[in-house]
Structures are given as structure tokens and as C-alpha cells.
Design an enzyme around this catalytic site. Structure first.
Site, PDB file in Angstrom:
ATOM      1  N   VAL A 259       0.816  -1.229   0.000  1.00 21.53           N
ATOM      2  CA  VAL A 259       0.000   0.000   0.000  1.00 21.53           C
ATOM      3  C   VAL A 259       0.846   1.275   0.000  1.00 21.53           C
ATOM      4  O   VAL A 259       0.313   2.361  -0.189  1.00 21.53           O
ATOM      5  CB  VAL A 259      -1.000   0.051   1.188  1.00 21.53           C
ATOM      6  CG1 VAL A 259      -2.006  -1.081   1.127  1.00 21.53           C
ATOM      7  CG2 VAL A 259      -0.279   0.095   2.535  1.00 21.53           C
TER       8      VAL A 259
ATOM      9  N   SER B 203      -7.445   2.050  15.909  1.00 21.76           N
ATOM     10  CA  SER B 203      -6.895   1.551  17.182  1.00 21.76           C
ATOM     11  C   SER B 203      -7.444   2.371  18.331  1.00 21.76           C
ATOM     12  O   SER B 203      -7.712   3.573  18.182  1.00 21.76           O
ATOM     13  CB  SER B 203      -5.373   1.674  17.156  1.00 21.76           C
ATOM     14  OG  SER B 203      -4.845   1.452  18.457  1.00 21.76           O
TER      15      SER B 203
ATOM     16  N   TYR C 179       2.465   6.055  16.267  1.00 23.26           N
ATOM     17  CA  TYR C 179       1.407   5.089  15.912  1.00 23.26           C
ATOM     18  C   TYR C 179       0.037   5.707  16.185  1.00 23.26           C
ATOM     19  O   TYR C 179      -0.868   5.649  15.347  1.00 23.26           O
ATOM     20  CB  TYR C 179       1.611   3.804  16.732  1.00 23.26           C
ATOM     21  CG  TYR C 179       0.559   2.742  16.500  1.00 23.26           C
ATOM     22  CD1 TYR C 179       0.656   1.854  15.432  1.00 23.26           C
ATOM     23  CD2 TYR C 179      -0.536   2.623  17.366  1.00 23.26           C
ATOM     24  CE1 TYR C 179      -0.309   0.865  15.231  1.00 23.26           C
ATOM     25  CE2 TYR C 179      -1.499   1.640  17.164  1.00 23.26           C
ATOM     26  CZ  TYR C 179      -1.379   0.767  16.100  1.00 23.26           C
ATOM     27  OH  TYR C 179      -2.338  -0.198  15.899  1.00 23.26           O
TER      28      TYR C 179
ATOM     29  N   LYS D 121      -3.182   6.498  13.560  1.00 28.46           N
ATOM     30  CA  LYS D 121      -4.543   5.965  13.711  1.00 28.46           C
ATOM     31  C   LYS D 121      -5.547   7.094  13.974  1.00 28.46           C
ATOM     32  O   LYS D 121      -6.707   6.992  13.584  1.00 28.46           O
ATOM     33  CB  LYS D 121      -4.575   4.923  14.830  1.00 28.46           C
ATOM     34  CG  LYS D 121      -3.735   3.676  14.517  1.00 28.46           C
ATOM     35  CD  LYS D 121      -4.294   2.893  13.327  1.00 28.46           C
ATOM     36  CE  LYS D 121      -3.589   1.566  13.115  1.00 28.46           C
ATOM     37  NZ  LYS D 121      -4.180   0.742  12.057  1.00 28.46           N
TER      38      LYS D 121
HETATM   39  N1  LIG Z   1      -3.121  -6.493  17.476  1.00 35.20           N
HETATM   40  C1  LIG Z   1      -3.561  -5.473  18.212  1.00 35.20           C
HETATM   41  O1  LIG Z   1      -3.494  -5.485  19.459  1.00 35.20           O
HETATM   42  C2  LIG Z   1      -4.182  -4.295  17.528  1.00 35.20           C
HETATM   43  C3  LIG Z   1      -4.873  -3.374  18.311  1.00 35.20           C
HETATM   44  C4  LIG Z   1      -5.465  -2.268  17.697  1.00 35.20           C
HETATM   45  C5  LIG Z   1      -5.339  -2.130  16.317  1.00 35.20           C
HETATM   46  N2  LIG Z   1      -4.643  -3.039  15.577  1.00 35.20           N
HETATM   47  C6  LIG Z   1      -4.580  -2.847  14.129  1.00 35.20           C
HETATM   48  O2  LIG Z   1      -5.136  -4.014  13.524  1.00 35.20           O
HETATM   49  C7  LIG Z   1      -4.565  -4.195  12.229  1.00 35.20           C
HETATM   50  C8  LIG Z   1      -4.124  -5.634  12.033  1.00 35.20           C
HETATM   51  O3  LIG Z   1      -3.267  -6.009  13.045  1.00 35.20           O
HETATM   52  P1  LIG Z   1      -2.934  -7.528  13.354  1.00 35.20           P
HETATM   53  O4  LIG Z   1      -2.654  -7.552  14.784  1.00 35.20           O
HETATM   54  O5  LIG Z   1      -3.953  -8.430  12.757  1.00 35.20           O
HETATM   55  O6  LIG Z   1      -1.529  -7.680  12.611  1.00 35.20           O
HETATM   56  P2  LIG Z   1      -1.054  -8.461  11.328  1.00 35.20           P
HETATM   57  O7  LIG Z   1      -1.549  -9.862  11.325  1.00 35.20           O
HETATM   58  O8  LIG Z   1       0.413  -8.181  11.262  1.00 35.20           O
HETATM   59  O9  LIG Z   1      -1.784  -7.709  10.112  1.00 35.20           O
HETATM   60  C9  LIG Z   1      -1.221  -6.673   9.394  1.00 35.20           C
HETATM   61  C10 LIG Z   1      -1.410  -6.932   7.918  1.00 35.20           C
HETATM   62  O10 LIG Z   1      -0.922  -5.803   7.190  1.00 35.20           O
HETATM   63  C11 LIG Z   1      -0.182  -6.266   6.064  1.00 35.20           C
HETATM   64  N3  LIG Z   1       0.769  -5.225   5.677  1.00 35.20           N
HETATM   65  C12 LIG Z   1       1.742  -4.649   6.439  1.00 35.20           C
HETATM   66  N4  LIG Z   1       2.402  -3.727   5.707  1.00 35.20           N
HETATM   67  C13 LIG Z   1       1.818  -3.722   4.471  1.00 35.20           C
HETATM   68  C14 LIG Z   1       2.042  -2.986   3.284  1.00 35.20           C
HETATM   69  N5  LIG Z   1       3.014  -2.060   3.195  1.00 35.20           N
HETATM   70  N6  LIG Z   1       1.241  -3.215   2.213  1.00 35.20           N
HETATM   71  C15 LIG Z   1       0.261  -4.147   2.272  1.00 35.20           C
HETATM   72  N7  LIG Z   1       0.000  -4.881   3.369  1.00 35.20           N
HETATM   73  C16 LIG Z   1       0.771  -4.673   4.455  1.00 35.20           C
HETATM   74  C17 LIG Z   1       0.477  -7.554   6.562  1.00 35.20           C
HETATM   75  O11 LIG Z   1       0.801  -8.432   5.507  1.00 35.20           O
HETATM   76  P3  LIG Z   1       2.226  -8.422   4.753  1.00 35.20           P
HETATM   77  O12 LIG Z   1       3.275  -8.228   5.808  1.00 35.20           O
HETATM   78  O13 LIG Z   1       2.282  -9.720   4.023  1.00 35.20           O
HETATM   79  O14 LIG Z   1       2.147  -7.288   3.787  1.00 35.20           O
HETATM   80  C18 LIG Z   1      -0.640  -8.155   7.414  1.00 35.20           C
HETATM   81  O15 LIG Z   1      -1.501  -8.926   6.602  1.00 35.20           O
HETATM   82  C19 LIG Z   1      -3.459  -3.161  12.098  1.00 35.20           C
HETATM   83  O16 LIG Z   1      -3.949  -2.057  11.354  1.00 35.20           O
HETATM   84  C20 LIG Z   1      -3.194  -2.752  13.544  1.00 35.20           C
HETATM   85  O17 LIG Z   1      -2.663  -1.443  13.628  1.00 35.20           O
HETATM   86  C21 LIG Z   1      -4.072  -4.119  16.149  1.00 35.20           C
END
Ligand SMILES: NC(=O)c1ccc[n+]([C@@H]2O[C@H](COP(=O)([O-])OP(=O)(O)OC[C@H]3O[C@@H](n4cnc5c(N)ncnc54)[C@H](OP(=O)(O)O)[C@@H]3O)[C@@H](O)[C@H]2O)c1
Length: 265
Positions: A72, A146, A159, A163
Site C-alpha cells: 500500500v 486503534s 502510531y 490511527k
Molecule cells: N493487534 C492489536 O493489538 C491491535 C490493536 C489495535 C489495532 N490493531 C490494528 O489491527 C490491524 C491488524 O493487526 P494484526 O494484529 O492483525 O496484525 P497483522 O496480522 O500483522 O496484520 C497486518 C497486515 O498488514 C499487512 N501489511 C503490512 N504492511 C503492508 C504494506 N506495506 N502493504 C500491504 N500490506 C501490508 C500484513 O501483511 P504483509 O506483511 O504480508 O504485507 C498483514 O496482513 C493493524 O492495522 C493494527 O494497527 C491491532
């Protein structure tokens, strides 16, 4: 918090097409893809690395699941992705892409700041802009924000800013797209057990764990908990909801921990 979700109507998304940006096995995007497919949707996924295990699981239920390589942060990559989708061919776009890098601002490199902004905020805006022609009316765009957009926490200034920027983007875009009957919403999860956060857990001190417990009245969330909220917002049950940022597992009325990731650095 939940170990599994309750039985749900299988046909809620029957025949509907969704594109999920950022879907990996074990994460929020992966859980959302599984939930949508379980409920009858056809999904396309886009990320940098092909999520082979996730695709295998999804294809057992739906042989029309597709994956497209996309970064992206690259306008060419986004353009190539958009060319895969005809005008008015998607019922929904779900942007789950995100990275985190926790450090006090004076220990964040300029590169780390730019990377967070590029992926979490610029990426979200450009992806939405580029893919907009593919969305049909009525349609929906769900961003994954977030809880750190709604309340502060040491080590997360950049971060949080990315968000919070997403929050503003959602609120204004909702007005712009309302005449086309395209809703724009976001979820704002508190801490979720996903690959993004699990790497830190081994390093948490008892004090950090106590603080996390103190600000999560219902405990930490799972990717399924977030997927359930995303699919609700993407469903026709939410047809009167737009411009909303839905906090999950936390609200601005609860305190946030002051040191979550510092002791793991
Ligand atoms: N986990 C938490 O506690 C939490 C809490 C609040 C919000 N969030 C938000 O929830 C979302 C998902 O988090 P998650 O915990 O499920 O983590 P995750 O499994 O690491 O998901 C992140 C996704 O983003 C993709 N990604 C990263 N950089 C990218 C790029 N430049 N272009 C395209 N795709 C990209 C990754 O795939 P690739 O690396 O293959 O590209 C992965 O599929 C994030 O936006 C995070 O900020 C998470």
C-alpha cells in the site's frame, strides 16, 4: 475475550464481494476473511506476502478466493491492484493494513516515523482513493484503527497519530460518500492477541500485565472478536451507521497503561 463466536446466519453476505487489505493467518484480517467466507461472501485478499496457510483454509470453503500482491506504500502497486477490479464490482473494502513500532519519540528514527505514516495513514488514504471506483452502491469501507487513536499511551505517539489521522479521514469521507450510499466506518480495538502483539508478551513484566488487565475490563481481545465487529459494520444491519469509530474492548473512559511496551525494549 471470546474463545469462539456464536452461531450466525450463514447467508448474511451471500454473493457479496469484499476486498481485504492486509490479511494474514492468525491476525485480524485473516479472521475477518474466514468470517466473511463462512457467511457466504467471496473475498479477495491483498498483502505483500502470500498468506498460503490462510488461503488453503479459505479455499476449502470457497474456490473463488483470490490473493493479489500489493504494497500500500506504492502507488504503482495499488494501481495494479485496482485494475483487477471492474467498476462497481465490490460490496466492501476492508483495510486492515497496519504496522507498529513502539518507542519514545526521541528514540524513534526518522525512517521509523515515515514508515509508520506511510503504511498506516498514507497507505490507507491512497488505497481507499485508488480502489473507490471499484465500490458499488450501496457499499461499505471499514478501516481498522486503534484504541490508541482515542487515548494516549507512552511509546505510541507516532502510531497513535497515524490511527488518529485515520479517524479524521473516516469521519469526513463518510460525509463525502453518503450521497453514493457508501458507508465509511472504523473499529478501534484495544489490545488483541495477534502476531503483531504476541512478540511482545514474553517480555512483559508483572507490572505491565497488571496495567493491561486494569484497562481491559473484558480482558484482551482475539482476532475473532474484532472480525465479529467488522462484519457487523459491513453488514446491512449497520446500514444506518457511517462516520463511526467503534471502540472495542476499551473506551476513552478507561485508563490506558502507561508503560505497555517500554519494558520489552
Ligand atoms: N493487534 C492489536 O493489538 C491491535 C490493536 C489495535 C489495532 N490493531 C490494528 O489491527 C490491524 C491488524 O493487526 P494484526 O494484529 O492483525 O496484525 P497483522 O496480522 O500483522 O496484520 C497486518 C497486515 O498488514 C499487512 N501489511 C503490512 N504492511 C503492508 C504494506 N506495506 N502493504 C500491504 N500490506 C501490508 C500484513 O501483511 P504483509 O506483511 O504480508 O504485507 C498483514 O496482513 C493493524 O492495522 C493494527 O494497527 C491491532
Amino acid at each position: 475475550m471470546s474463545d469462539s463466536h456464536d452461531a450466525h446466519p450463514v447467508s448474511r453476505f451471500s454473493g457479496r464481494r469484499f476486498l481485504i487489505l492486509g490479511a494474514a493467518q492468525g491476525g485480524i484480517g485473516g479472521a475477518t476473511a474466514e468470517r466473511l467466507v463462512e457467511e457466504g461472501a467471496v473475498v479477495a485478499l491483498a498483502s505483500r506476502k502470500e498468506p498460503l496457510k490462510l488461503l488453503k483454509r479459505l479455499k476449502r470453503r470457497c474456490d473463488r478466493v483470490a490473493w493479489h500482491a500489493c504494497d500500500v506504500t506504492s502507488s504503482e502497486s495499488l494501481q495494479r491492484l485496482a485494475e483487477r477490479f471492474e467498476a462497481d464490482s465490490l460490496d466492501g473494502l476492508i483495510n486492515n493494513v497496519g504496522i507498529e513500532a513502539a518507542a519514545p519519540l526521541d528514540r524513534q528514527s526518522a525512517e521509523s516515523v515515515d514508515r509508520l505514516l506511510d503504511v498506516n495513514l498514507r497507505g490507507a488514504i491512497h488505497a481507499t482513493r485508488t480502489l473507490l471506483p471499484a465500490l458499488r452502491s450501496p457499499g461499505v469501507i471499514v478501516h481498522v484503527g486503534s484504541g490508541l487513536a482515542l487515548g494516549g499511551c507512552q511509546g505510541f505517539s507516532v502510531y497513535s497519530a497515524t490511527k488518529a489521522g485515520l479517524t479524521g479521514f473516516v469521519q469526513s469521507l463518510a460525509w463525502e460518500l453518503a450521497p453514493r450510499r457508501i458507508r465509511v466506518v472504523a473499529v478501534a480495538p484495544a489490545l488483541v492477541r495477534s502476531p503483531m502483539t504476541m512478540q511482545h508478551f514474553a517480555h512483559f513484566t508483572p507490572e505491565t500485565k497488571r496495567q493491561i488487565d486494569a484497562c481491559h475490563p473484558l480482558g484482551m481481545g482475539t482476532p475473532d472478536d474484532v472480525a465479529a465487529a467488522i462484519t457487523f459494520l459491513a453488514s446491512s444491519d449497520a446500514r444506518w451507521i457511517t462516520g463511526t469509530i467503534l471502540p472495542l474492548g476499551w473506551t476513552p473512559h478507561y485508563p490506558l497503561p502507561s508503560h505497555v511496551f517500554f519494558d520489552s525494549m
